[in-house]
Write a protein that holds these residues in place. Sequence first.
Motif, short mmCIF file in Angstrom:
data_model
loop_
_atom_site.label_atom_id
_atom_site.label_comp_id
_atom_site.label_asym_id
_atom_site.label_seq_id
_atom_site.Cartn_x
_atom_site.Cartn_y
_atom_site.Cartn_z
N ALA A 17 29.62 47.31 50.63
CA ALA A 17 29.86 47.96 49.34
C ALA A 17 30.78 49.18 49.53
CB ALA A 17 28.54 48.39 48.70
N LYS A 18 30.54 49.95 50.56
CA LYS A 18 31.40 51.10 50.85
C LYS A 18 32.81 50.66 51.21
CE LYS A 18 27.55 53.93 52.49
NZ LYS A 18 26.95 54.63 53.66
N ASN A 19 32.91 49.57 51.99
CA ASN A 19 34.24 49.11 52.39
C ASN A 19 35.02 48.51 51.23
OD1 ASN A 19 34.70 49.88 55.04
ND2 ASN A 19 33.74 48.04 55.92
N LEU A 20 34.34 47.87 50.29
CA LEU A 20 35.04 47.35 49.11
C LEU A 20 35.60 48.51 48.27
CD1 LEU A 20 32.74 44.39 47.98
CD2 LEU A 20 35.00 44.26 49.03
N ARG A 21 34.87 49.59 48.20
CA ARG A 21 35.38 50.77 47.51
C ARG A 21 36.59 51.34 48.24
NH1 ARG A 21 30.57 54.75 45.81
NH2 ARG A 21 32.26 55.55 44.50
N ARG A 22 36.54 51.30 49.57
CA ARG A 22 37.69 51.77 50.35
C ARG A 22 38.90 50.86 50.13
NH1 ARG A 22 33.45 52.32 54.37
NH2 ARG A 22 32.89 54.53 54.56
N GLU B 96 42.09 52.64 51.18
CA GLU B 96 41.70 53.45 52.33
C GLU B 96 41.37 52.54 53.51
OE1 GLU B 96 39.59 56.94 49.57
OE2 GLU B 96 38.40 55.74 50.97
N ALA B 97 41.35 53.10 54.70
CA ALA B 97 41.06 52.31 55.90
C ALA B 97 39.59 51.89 55.90
CB ALA B 97 41.37 53.13 57.16
#
Length: 448
Positions: free
Chosen positions: A340-345, A350-351
């Motif tokens: 979930a955090k990486n999809l927001r990135r 963002e990396a």
Amino acid sequence: MLQINELSLNIPDTTKPRVVVIGGGFGGVNLIKNLPSKEFQVVLFDRQNYHGFWPLLYQVATAGLEADAIAEPLRKMFDEDYEDFHFRQVKVTGINPESKTISTLVGDLSYDYLVIATGTKSNYFGNDQIKEYSFPLKQIPDALNLRSHLLQSFEQANMIVNPQVRQSLLNIVIVGGGPTGVELAGSLAEMRRHVLPNDYPGMDFSKMNIYLVEGLDRVLPPMSPESSAKTLKYLQDVDIHVKLNTLVESYDGKTVTFKGGEQIQTQTLIWAAGVSGAQVKGLPPEASERGRYLVNPYNQITGYQDIFAIGDIAAMKTEKWPKGHPGVAQPAIQQGKHLAKNLRRLHRKEALEPFEYFDKGSLAIIGRNKAVADLPKNLHLSGFSAWVAWLFVHIYYLIGFRNKLVVLANWVYKFFTYENGTRLIIRPFLRKEDIAGQEFVKKQADLD
């Protein structure tokens, strides 16, 4: 009756990135809970309309808990706080990476990001006969079928005249010495000692045999040798026949035959010996290995930037986990939150950050005050302390306050009374070839 062509997915158009999630298990639920509706439209597909807490499935099968105590409706979990969340109870039949769409029985849907969180299914290793006659324990309907069958077997054993047939009804064979098999065997042993003699005072339950069959040289292979050895002792203390280094060759519904020729007459064989990934058609063979999708440290499936896999279906190989993370709840929970955090990135260009699994340990329960725990820093617990840890962890990770309260109340009641739930046969389970059983049920119904 409605026709399939009268149905459609009916998902509203959106200008936000659309995240399609296949599977409402631990991974999918924790992913969605951490995706803000303001940034994404989230569509969840699952063949059932609830999230199940599968570590307690065996207690449903042994009448320790009712099914609704370990399940929570998916729509209830994502209410008004998730404005652009959409759930559809429908099976996904295929993935089309070129067009960035998924196919279902009632239509196709495009995605910006696709997350596969389908978990596992029972693996019968190509033995269709075992698949036909054994009882799996992967879903709530499996547990309810097994519970009805067990209770019917006890009822029939109480009336049967032929001693050989009675013994086959009282012989229970569990194949697979992992956590599911061990915990189920322990629960059945407690029923045999504390519950069934009161329900059937005329029967001799010392003749009820519980067999636990494992193909390797110890029970609980994923856990430490110390926990395996302690578990074996606990199982033997409650008179469970443990057969190690033993493989099942065939089962026809009446006789289980092991490689080497040994046979046991039984009408109940429970299959907990293995699982395989519940894959979705559409991705090339090189994207998976041994039934699991190969993923990089960001949970992206090999060869794709916009298709992810999390939980049991994902094989993220690392130095510590060369075969991928263990097929338990914690990797799925942690990967769901991290993705979930990486999809927001990704959305913010963002990396991405790699996933690192924090192993919180493993637990297994055999019965009252009998449990084992492998905890971080090479700490091993057994007995009462491990039993308390098991109870706390399972209550903590149950979804929904009502479920926590119901399960806790059931356990407290059982602790003081040794009573094992309501043993109701609501929906009789009959195999197709059980003609005598079908005739008996029909005659009973005709008398109403």
